[in-house]
Design a protein around this motif. Structure first.
Motif: not given
Length: 199
Positions: A79-85, A61-73
């Protein structure tokens, strides 16, 4: 299947209406509607309750929530890498401009040099630190080499612009190198997707 689709599928499978499911869990029918349409996520307690009601494992049931959390990271890291560059290239461009030298005299003193070098050093270190997001050791090594070559190239452009006094041309070349690095080198050779690809 998204978490919302799983909730809807299992609710129908159990023969429950949204109102009945909401009543069992102790939430409003609107909350269930929002979960099923993926407008909001149920809390951890509600996911446990849903798992128990639907008689399915919490992992399924929660697999999608875990996957969304990984995608958010992944998005945050990109974004942090792009900003630093971008900030590193901006600081480098600031270094080649004679703005402060003109304000403080022809010969740049240590104060002027510090004002230029310190931001460049900070953003360069930040850019290098973003390599830690790569978990594959072989890719990490490859990315380190590519980023080192990119920084050397940008330094050559900057030094050439300073000695030739072609500051505007230097800025153009820094932007060209930056664009190639972000749009071609990162996605193709460094396994980083820093910008959305056009579909």
């Amino acid at each position: 299947m998204t978490l919302g689709e799983k909730i809807k599928h299992n609710r129908i499978k159990k023969g429950l209406s949204q109102e009945k499911l909401a009543e069992i869990i102790g939430v409003s029918r609107q909350a269930v509607t929002k979960w099923e349409s993926n407008q909001s996520m149920p809390s951890t307690e509600n996911i446990i309750a849903l798992s128990s009601i639907f008689e399915i494992s919490l992992d399924i049931l929660a697999d999608d929530k875990i996957q969304n959390s990984k995608n958010d990271k992944k998005i945050l890291h990109s974004n942090l890498t792009l900003l630093a560059i971008i900030l590193q290239a901006s600081a480098l461009n600031f270094c080649i401009q004679p703005i402060l030298e003109e304000a403080y005299g022809v010969i740049p003193n240590s104060y002027v040099i510090s004002l230029k070098i310190i931001p460049l050093a900070i953003f360069s270190i930040w850019m290098a630190m973003n390599l830690r997001y790569e978990k594959n050791p072989r890719q990490y090594k490859k990315n380190s080499k590519i980023e080192f070559i990119y920084c050397i190239l940008q330094s050559i452009i900057a030094v050439s612009a300073i000695y030739s006094k072609l500051y505007f041309v230097g800025t153009i070349f820094i932007l060209i190198a930056l664009s190639i690095y972000i749009f071609i080198v990162n996605p193709k050779y460094m396994n980083r997707k820093l910008v959305k690809s056009k579909k």
